[in-house]
Design a protein around this motif. Structure first.
Motif, short mmCIF file in Angstrom:
data_model
loop_
_atom_site.label_atom_id
_atom_site.label_comp_id
_atom_site.label_asym_id
_atom_site.label_seq_id
_atom_site.Cartn_x
_atom_site.Cartn_y
_atom_site.Cartn_z
N LYS A 50 7.80 4.74 -78.95
CA LYS A 50 7.99 4.99 -77.82
C LYS A 50 9.24 4.45 -77.04
N ALA A 51 10.53 5.10 -77.05
CA ALA A 51 11.74 4.42 -76.74
C ALA A 51 11.63 4.26 -75.18
N ASN A 52 11.92 3.21 -74.96
CA ASN A 52 11.77 2.56 -73.44
C ASN A 52 12.80 1.47 -73.19
N LEU A 53 14.01 1.99 -72.31
CA LEU A 53 15.02 1.24 -71.95
C LEU A 53 14.44 0.06 -71.07
N ASN A 54 13.55 0.05 -70.21
CA ASN A 54 12.85 -0.90 -69.46
C ASN A 54 12.40 -2.01 -70.17
N ALA A 55 11.80 -1.55 -71.22
CA ALA A 55 11.08 -2.67 -71.98
C ALA A 55 12.12 -3.46 -72.98
N ILE A 56 13.23 -2.88 -73.18
CA ILE A 56 14.16 -3.84 -74.00
C ILE A 56 15.02 -4.45 -72.91
N ASP A 57 15.24 -3.93 -71.80
CA ASP A 57 15.92 -4.81 -70.81
C ASP A 57 15.11 -5.87 -70.33
N ALA A 58 13.85 -5.89 -70.48
CA ALA A 58 12.90 -6.89 -70.01
C ALA A 58 12.88 -7.87 -71.12
N ALA A 59 12.95 -7.51 -72.55
CA ALA A 59 12.74 -8.46 -73.52
C ALA A 59 14.11 -9.27 -73.56
N LEU A 60 15.24 -8.68 -73.10
CA LEU A 60 16.51 -9.43 -73.02
C LEU A 60 16.72 -10.32 -71.84
N GLU A 61 16.01 -9.91 -70.81
CA GLU A 61 16.05 -10.67 -69.50
C GLU A 61 15.42 -11.88 -69.80
N LYS A 62 14.04 -11.90 -70.50
CA LYS A 62 13.54 -13.02 -70.80
C LYS A 62 13.78 -13.92 -71.88
N GLY A 63 14.91 -13.39 -72.56
CA GLY A 63 15.31 -14.05 -73.60
C GLY A 63 14.43 -14.16 -75.18
N GLY A 168 22.71 -14.92 -71.67
CA GLY A 168 21.69 -15.20 -70.73
C GLY A 168 21.46 -13.74 -70.05
N ALA A 169 20.63 -13.99 -68.79
CA ALA A 169 20.27 -12.80 -68.18
C ALA A 169 21.40 -11.82 -67.74
N ASP A 170 21.62 -10.72 -67.63
CA ASP A 170 22.53 -9.92 -67.43
C ASP A 170 22.77 -10.12 -65.83
N LYS A 171 24.18 -9.93 -65.38
CA LYS A 171 24.53 -9.88 -63.85
C LYS A 171 25.20 -8.39 -63.72
N GLY A 172 24.09 -7.60 -63.26
CA GLY A 172 24.71 -6.09 -63.16
C GLY A 172 24.79 -5.78 -64.69
N ASN A 173 26.11 -5.25 -64.86
CA ASN A 173 26.34 -4.71 -66.18
C ASN A 173 27.04 -5.74 -66.93
N LYS A 174 27.32 -6.96 -66.75
CA LYS A 174 27.92 -8.21 -67.40
C LYS A 174 26.87 -8.91 -68.02
N GLN A 175 27.15 -9.32 -69.13
CA GLN A 175 26.50 -10.23 -70.06
C GLN A 175 26.79 -11.62 -69.56
N THR A 176 25.91 -12.81 -69.33
CA THR A 176 25.98 -13.97 -69.18
C THR A 176 25.85 -14.83 -70.38
N TYR A 177 26.27 -16.12 -70.05
CA TYR A 177 25.87 -17.23 -71.09
C TYR A 177 25.03 -18.27 -70.47
N ALA A 178 24.06 -18.68 -71.14
CA ALA A 178 23.22 -19.73 -71.02
C ALA A 178 23.03 -20.78 -71.96
N LEU A 179 22.50 -22.20 -71.49
CA LEU A 179 22.13 -23.15 -72.75
C LEU A 179 20.96 -22.73 -73.45
N LEU A 180 21.40 -22.65 -74.98
CA LEU A 180 20.36 -22.27 -75.90
C LEU A 180 19.06 -22.94 -75.67
N GLU A 181 19.19 -24.35 -75.46
CA GLU A 181 17.85 -25.40 -75.39
C GLU A 181 17.11 -25.13 -73.98
N GLU A 182 17.82 -24.67 -72.94
CA GLU A 182 17.14 -24.29 -71.98
C GLU A 182 16.72 -22.87 -71.95
N ARG A 183 17.22 -22.02 -72.77
CA ARG A 183 16.98 -20.53 -72.73
C ARG A 183 15.71 -20.29 -73.50
#
Length: 354
Positions: A50-63, A168-183
């Protein structure tokens, strides 16, 4: 439908998909090229039951899924659990490519400067900060470390290979970077041979049938390391000669009982094409320039019965999303029902995010 196309549709989860969870799908694939940040989500979605963009966005948001440079120095989706061992396996090759590119644009960056910038980037992101490339660049400029517009890309890529930063978690339509050990949480460390075996296992489970050269292309490994990786799982691989070419097929591969008609609107840089050195089994040579160009840009394509037969693109007409299609051969015949189902699946996936 050719035997190769039939099997690849199955192993790549394009027919009879077995997963509904984006993280599980990415883990199955090993890595999914994510050069186009927006359309890469569809590369995941099209392979879910079941293709679901929200589920993919959530997986990326949570790392749970990260977008990083691994294997070849290209963006890929990988799971959090796989990120560290994949980085270690490919770091030296990516560093070499990074340094080579810097020299080609007249910027010979010393390793000392790379390491100095890594320490600054680590300091900037401490405290679970998620910053865009531009925000990090501004802080490095204040430190006098950025002197060239291309520097920030080179520094962040080096920091990825050092295991310092990840997406990291996106800011709007821009990708961010975060520390791997914290993420992401700590994970079991794999020795190099274990990592090689794991990479081969993921590839041949999810991309069979594939040749040695295909695996070398996808993984970025040397020929020697690729052979070694395959040797670790050779008891799980079948070898079959198809059209005068030797292919490896993982023993878990379960082809459909019979060929069925299928139509897929594949995103640019999709694994169905880009993950093989030899694409002739699914794409006629005279049409290759319509699927990708000589500089490595891959276009959105239509797969019908496993063969790449045309292109598609999004368009907005009268404030409504429409999908425009064109076929390589004017005489291509596609059942209207299949076309409508493929369009409906993509639209439903896209609109889920709004």
């Amino acid at each position: 439908m050719s035997q190769i196309a039939q099997l690849r549709l199955q192993t790549q989860q394009l027919v009879n998909p077995q997963f509904s969870n984006p993280k599980e799908l990415v883990s199955w694939m090993g890595a999914i090229q994510a050069q186009d940040a927006t359309m890469a989500k569809w590369a995941v979605g099209i392979r879910l039951d079941k293709a679901n963009l929200n589920a993919i966005d959530a997986a990326l948001e949570k790392g749970e899924i990260l977008r990083m440079h691994v294997m070849r120095p290209m963006w890929h989706y990988v799971t959090a659990e796989d990120a560290r061992w994949m980085i270690r396996l490919s770091a030296e090759r990516i560093k070499a490519a990074n340094a080579s590119y810097a020299k080609s644009i007249g910027r010979d960056i010393s390793e000392n400067l790379f390491l100095k910038c890594c320490k600054q980037i680590e300091r900037i992101l401490e405290g679970n900060r998620h910053l865009t490339k531009q925000e990090i660049e501004e802080e490095l400029q204040r430190e006098g470390l950025i002197v060239n517009e291309h520097d920030i890309t080179r520094f962040l890529l080096f920091a990825e290979t050092e295991g310092i930063v990840c997406s990291g978690a996106d800011k709007g339509n821009k990708q961010t970077y975060a520390l791997l050990e914290e993420r992401i949480a700590p994970a079991k460390e794999l020795h190099r041979d274990e990592a090689l075996a794991q990479l081969a296992l993921r590839y041949f489970k999810s991309h069979s049938p594939a040749s040695l050269n295909d695996f070398v292309w996808w993984s970025g490994l040397t020929m020697g390391d690729a052979r070694k990786a395959i040797s670790f799982i050779e008891s799980e691989l079948l070898t079959e000669c198809i059209a005068s070419q030797d292919y490896f097929i993982h023993e878990s591969c379960q082809p459909p009982a019979k060929s069925t008609s299928s139509l897929h609107f594949l995103p640019p840089f999709d694994e169905y094409l880009i993950s093989y050195k030899d694409r002739s089994a699914v794409l006629a040579s005279e049409h290759q320039h319509k699927a990708f160009n000589n500089w490595g840009t891959f276009y959105p394509v239509i797969a019908h019965k496993g063969k790449i037969v045309g292109n598609w693109k999004k368009a907005i007409k009268k404030k409504e999303l429409t999908l425009e299609t064109s076929f390589f051969e004017p005489a291509t015949s596609v059942a209207p029902k299949l076309m409508e189902q493929a369009k409906k699946k993509y639209k439903a996936f896209l609109l889920a995010g709004f």
